[in-house]
Design a protein around this motif. Structure first.
Motif, PDB file in Angstrom:
ATOM      1  N   LEU A 119       1.307  -8.905  -0.218  1.00 17.39           N
ATOM      2  CA  LEU A 119       1.850  -7.925  -0.972  1.00 17.39           C
ATOM      3  C   LEU A 119       1.584  -6.540  -0.743  1.00 17.39           C
ATOM      4  CD1 LEU A 119       3.440  -7.871  -3.827  1.00 17.39           C
ATOM      5  CD2 LEU A 119       1.314  -8.179  -4.764  1.00 17.39           C
ATOM      6  N   ILE A 120       0.276  -6.463  -0.481  1.00 24.86           N
ATOM      7  CA  ILE A 120      -0.252  -4.962  -0.155  1.00 24.86           C
ATOM      8  C   ILE A 120       0.381  -4.406   0.969  1.00 24.86           C
ATOM      9  CG2 ILE A 120      -2.418  -3.914   0.613  1.00 24.86           C
ATOM     10  CD1 ILE A 120      -3.858  -5.587  -1.000  1.00 24.86           C
ATOM     11  N   ALA A 121       0.590  -5.251   1.887  1.00 19.91           N
ATOM     12  CA  ALA A 121       1.375  -4.829   3.134  1.00 19.91           C
ATOM     13  C   ALA A 121       2.934  -4.241   2.863  1.00 19.91           C
ATOM     14  CB  ALA A 121       1.341  -6.174   4.235  1.00 19.91           C
ATOM     15  N   ALA A 122       3.596  -5.356   1.957  1.00 17.15           N
ATOM     16  CA  ALA A 122       4.882  -5.147   1.728  1.00 17.15           C
ATOM     17  C   ALA A 122       5.063  -3.906   0.890  1.00 17.15           C
ATOM     18  CB  ALA A 122       5.428  -6.142   0.942  1.00 17.15           C
ATOM     19  N   ILE A 123       4.193  -3.428   0.104  1.00 17.26           N
ATOM     20  CA  ILE A 123       4.321  -2.281  -0.664  1.00 17.26           C
ATOM     21  C   ILE A 123       4.105  -0.992  -0.008  1.00 17.26           C
ATOM     22  CG2 ILE A 123       3.146  -0.965  -2.821  1.00 17.26           C
ATOM     23  CD1 ILE A 123       2.568  -3.591  -3.803  1.00 17.26           C
ATOM     24  N   THR A 124       3.121  -1.091   0.921  1.00 20.36           N
ATOM     25  CA  THR A 124       2.675  -0.117   1.819  1.00 20.36           C
ATOM     26  C   THR A 124       3.761   0.413   2.767  1.00 20.36           C
ATOM     27  OG1 THR A 124       0.515  -0.666   1.565  1.00 20.36           O
ATOM     28  CG2 THR A 124       0.927   1.054   3.364  1.00 20.36           C
ATOM     29  N   GLY A 125       4.548  -0.692   3.395  1.00 18.42           N
ATOM     30  CA  GLY A 125       5.329  -0.622   4.321  1.00 18.42           C
ATOM     31  C   GLY A 125       6.896  -0.013   3.740  1.00 18.42           C
ATOM     32  N   THR A 126       7.158  -0.450   2.544  1.00 23.88           N
ATOM     33  CA  THR A 126       8.256   0.089   1.849  1.00 23.88           C
ATOM     34  C   THR A 126       8.003   1.279   1.163  1.00 23.88           C
ATOM     35  OG1 THR A 126       8.765  -2.289   0.913  1.00 23.88           O
ATOM     36  CG2 THR A 126       9.865  -0.556  -0.025  1.00 23.88           C
ATOM     37  N   PHE A 127       6.810   1.741   1.002  1.00 24.16           N
ATOM     38  CA  PHE A 127       6.686   2.991   0.519  1.00 24.16           C
ATOM     39  C   PHE A 127       6.929   4.022   1.752  1.00 24.16           C
ATOM     40  CE2 PHE A 127       3.697   6.600  -0.254  1.00 24.16           C
ATOM     41  CZ  PHE A 127       4.087   7.241  -1.052  1.00 24.16           C
ATOM     42  N   MET A 128       6.209   3.870   2.886  1.00 24.92           N
ATOM     43  CA  MET A 128       6.495   4.663   4.162  1.00 24.92           C
ATOM     44  C   MET A 128       7.745   4.629   4.535  1.00 24.92           C
ATOM     45  SD  MET A 128       3.558   5.744   4.901  1.00 24.92           S
ATOM     46  CE  MET A 128       2.161   5.771   3.654  1.00 24.92           C
ATOM     47  N   ASN A 129       8.606   3.454   4.567  1.00 21.40           N
ATOM     48  CA  ASN A 129       9.863   3.456   5.091  1.00 21.40           C
ATOM     49  C   ASN A 129      10.807   4.485   3.949  1.00 21.40           C
ATOM     50  OD1 ASN A 129      12.798   2.739   5.403  1.00 21.40           O
ATOM     51  ND2 ASN A 129      11.988   0.897   6.004  1.00 21.40           N
ATOM     52  N   LEU A 142       6.597   6.835  13.407  1.00 22.50           N
ATOM     53  CA  LEU A 142       5.396   7.121  12.488  1.00 22.50           C
ATOM     54  C   LEU A 142       5.221   6.079  11.297  1.00 22.50           C
ATOM     55  CD1 LEU A 142       2.890   9.022  11.656  1.00 22.50           C
ATOM     56  CD2 LEU A 142       4.611  10.677  10.807  1.00 22.50           C
ATOM     57  N   PRO A 143       6.276   5.801  10.415  1.00 17.10           N
ATOM     58  CA  PRO A 143       6.084   5.028   9.255  1.00 17.10           C
ATOM     59  C   PRO A 143       5.362   3.656   9.533  1.00 17.10           C
ATOM     60  CG  PRO A 143       8.487   5.585   9.673  1.00 17.10           C
ATOM     61  CD  PRO A 143       7.736   6.466  10.538  1.00 17.10           C
ATOM     62  N   GLY A 144       5.932   2.988  10.513  1.00 12.44           N
ATOM     63  CA  GLY A 144       5.521   1.701  10.857  1.00 12.44           C
ATOM     64  C   GLY A 144       4.003   1.955  11.142  1.00 12.44           C
ATOM     65  N   ALA A 145       3.728   2.571  12.033  1.00 10.60           N
ATOM     66  CA  ALA A 145       2.026   2.831  12.254  1.00 10.60           C
ATOM     67  C   ALA A 145       1.312   3.190  11.018  1.00 10.60           C
ATOM     68  CB  ALA A 145       1.886   3.823  13.437  1.00 10.60           C
ATOM     69  N   LEU A 146       1.825   4.082  10.353  1.00 11.08           N
ATOM     70  CA  LEU A 146       1.076   4.416   8.812  1.00 11.08           C
ATOM     71  C   LEU A 146       0.954   3.349   7.925  1.00 11.08           C
ATOM     72  CD1 LEU A 146       2.257   8.033   8.169  1.00 11.08           C
ATOM     73  CD2 LEU A 146      -0.016   7.331   8.836  1.00 11.08           C
ATOM     74  N   ALA A 147       2.239   2.421   7.835  1.00 13.56           N
ATOM     75  CA  ALA A 147       2.086   1.376   7.214  1.00 13.56           C
ATOM     76  C   ALA A 147       0.971   0.268   7.471  1.00 13.56           C
ATOM     77  CB  ALA A 147       3.549   0.688   7.076  1.00 13.56           C
ATOM     78  N   VAL A 148       0.843   0.207   8.710  1.00 15.34           N
ATOM     79  CA  VAL A 148      -0.076  -0.996   9.280  1.00 15.34           C
ATOM     80  C   VAL A 148      -1.462  -0.500   8.947  1.00 15.34           C
ATOM     81  CG1 VAL A 148      -1.104  -2.018  11.275  1.00 15.34           C
ATOM     82  CG2 VAL A 148       1.446  -2.058  10.887  1.00 15.34           C
ATOM     83  N   GLY A 149      -1.750   0.703   9.392  1.00 10.87           N
ATOM     84  CA  GLY A 149      -3.147   1.370   9.341  1.00 10.87           C
ATOM     85  C   GLY A 149      -3.632   1.368   7.887  1.00 10.87           C
ATOM     86  N   ILE A 150      -2.330   1.908   6.877  1.00  8.18           N
ATOM     87  CA  ILE A 150      -3.121   2.065   5.381  1.00  8.18           C
ATOM     88  C   ILE A 150      -3.079   0.666   4.527  1.00  8.18           C
ATOM     89  CG2 ILE A 150      -2.214   2.834   3.113  1.00  8.18           C
ATOM     90  CD1 ILE A 150      -0.883   5.078   4.505  1.00  8.18           C
ATOM     91  N   SER A 151      -2.398  -0.261   5.350  1.00  5.85           N
ATOM     92  CA  SER A 151      -2.269  -1.472   4.665  1.00  5.85           C
ATOM     93  C   SER A 151      -3.692  -2.271   5.137  1.00  5.85           C
ATOM     94  CB  SER A 151      -1.341  -2.506   4.966  1.00  5.85           C
ATOM     95  OG  SER A 151      -1.152  -2.752   6.428  1.00  5.85           O
ATOM     96  N   ILE A 152      -4.172  -2.041   6.402  1.00 10.81           N
ATOM     97  CA  ILE A 152      -5.467  -2.733   6.876  1.00 10.81           C
ATOM     98  C   ILE A 152      -6.336  -2.215   5.805  1.00 10.81           C
ATOM     99  CG2 ILE A 152      -7.005  -2.968   8.694  1.00 10.81           C
ATOM    100  CD1 ILE A 152      -4.584  -3.314  10.501  1.00 10.81           C
ATOM    101  N   ALA A 153      -6.292  -0.783   5.774  1.00 10.78           N
ATOM    102  CA  ALA A 153      -7.487  -0.097   5.091  1.00 10.78           C
ATOM    103  C   ALA A 153      -7.391  -0.663   3.511  1.00 10.78           C
ATOM    104  CB  ALA A 153      -7.289   1.285   4.918  1.00 10.78           C
ATOM    105  N   LEU A 154      -6.549  -1.160   2.857  1.00  8.19           N
ATOM    106  CA  LEU A 154      -6.451  -1.611   1.425  1.00  8.19           C
ATOM    107  C   LEU A 154      -6.894  -2.894   1.522  1.00  8.19           C
ATOM    108  CD1 LEU A 154      -3.142   0.252   0.335  1.00  8.19           C
ATOM    109  CD2 LEU A 154      -5.393   0.919  -0.442  1.00  8.19           C
ATOM    110  N   MET A 155      -6.270  -3.670   2.447  1.00  9.40           N
ATOM    111  CA  MET A 155      -6.922  -4.976   2.453  1.00  9.40           C
ATOM    112  C   MET A 155      -8.488  -4.945   2.653  1.00  9.40           C
ATOM    113  SD  MET A 155      -4.042  -7.160   4.646  1.00  9.40           S
ATOM    114  CE  MET A 155      -3.780  -6.099   5.897  1.00  9.40           C
TER     115      MET A 155
END
Length: 301
Positions: A119-129, A142-155
């Motif tokens: 859920l965190i990853a989907a929200i982060t990825g959609t927001f960056m998209n 850029l958005p794909g890389a940011l989505a992975v990095g930020i979602s890992i930090a939030l997890m």
């Protein structure tokens, strides 16, 4: 052919597990089956050793096949999904199947990690998209890389690590056709329904051979359940020493106070398994020493 069959049988006999527990560990009753779904921390029956490697590998493969088949059939025969060409059998589900059905006792396989990680990853990825959807083509990476990095930090902040969720974040953020077509609904569909199906199948099938999950939301203190070897009996000196070793292991388990993360819960369940194996090894050692002491020098000569 006889050589191959003989070697195969020797390999199977050498697999872990006691001779009486080499088969799939089926529940004793319907109530026992449903109690397992409450988790290792609430299941008060004796925690038995895992099934042997070969049996558990085949069982994991079968349960993974069933779980992914359900997703495929929903994609193929679901009326709304079929008519509107909506995504459902997403690739991150296959990665989650490895954890849910292959290593269900791992901290990263628990329902909290699976659900909130995706859920965190989907929200982060959609927001960056959505944030970078109007940028030039040179920044589409850029958005794909940011989505992975930020979602890992939030997890990490929420203690909900789940490795396949990284693929969910990348899928949503990297302008995939499914994520672009669904838009902001990507976090509610297909992520939540897919995760719900995967966890439900894991609950129904894993508990035929193991106890899943270890916990649902948070790890709590586990009171060790005495095994049959710990029941009060007339004990010899050697058996008394064995009991003292068992009590020491139980004391270690009792000192684990109110675990608050997945690693502690997994370690607690692992202590129970190791304690059971310790009893078996010491019992074998006792039988070996007893048989060795009965051999007289005359018999040896």
């Amino acid at each position: 052919m006889n050589f191959v069959l003989r070697r195969l049988s020797q390999w199977i006999r050498a697999l872990p597990g006691r001779p009486g527990h080499r088969g799939i560990w089926l529940p004793t009753s319907l109530s026992d089956y449903t109690r397992r779904m409450r988790g290792v921390q609430c299941y008060r029956a004796e925690i038995k050793p895992a099934p042997p490697v070969l049996a558990w590998a085949l069982f994991s493969g079968l349960t993974s096949f069933i779980g992914m088949s359900i997703l495929g059939m929903i994609t193929k025969y679901g009326p709304a999904i079929k008519d509107h060409h909506l995504p459902f059998a997403i690739a991150p589900a296959g990665a989650s199947a490895v954890l849910l059905y292959g290593v269900p006792s791992a901290p990263l396989s628990q329902p909290r990690n699976v659900f909130f990680g995706h859920l965190i990853a989907a929200i982060t990825g959609t927001f960056m998209n959505q944030l970078f959807k109007n940028t030039q083509d040179s920044l589409h990476w850029l958005p794909g890389a940011l989505a992975v990095g930020i979602s890992i930090a939030l997890m990490g902040i929420t203690n909900c690590y789940h490795p396949p969720a990284g693929a969910t974040a990348y899928l949503a953020g990297f302008y995939s056709s499914d994520a672009v077509r669904v838009g902001w609904w990507f976090m509610l569909y297909p992520i939540i329904p897919v995760v719900f199906v995967m966890i439900s199948v894991a609950l129904l099938l894993n508990n035929l051979a193991r106890v899943y999950p270890v916990y649902w939301f948070t790890a709590v203190h586990m009171t060790p359940t005495p095994s049959p070897e710990q029941s009060p009996q007339k004990e010899s000196g050697r058996e008394s020493r064995r009991s003292s070793v068992s009590n020491d292991a139980s004391e270690v388990d009792n000192r684990i106070d109110n675990e608050e993360d997945a690693d502690s819960a997994w370690m607690t369940a692992r202590i129970h398994e190791l304690e059971h194996e310790l009893h078996e090894l010491r019992a074998k050692q006792g039988r070996y020493e007893s048989a060795r002491s009965q051999i007289s020098p005359a018999n040896v000569v």
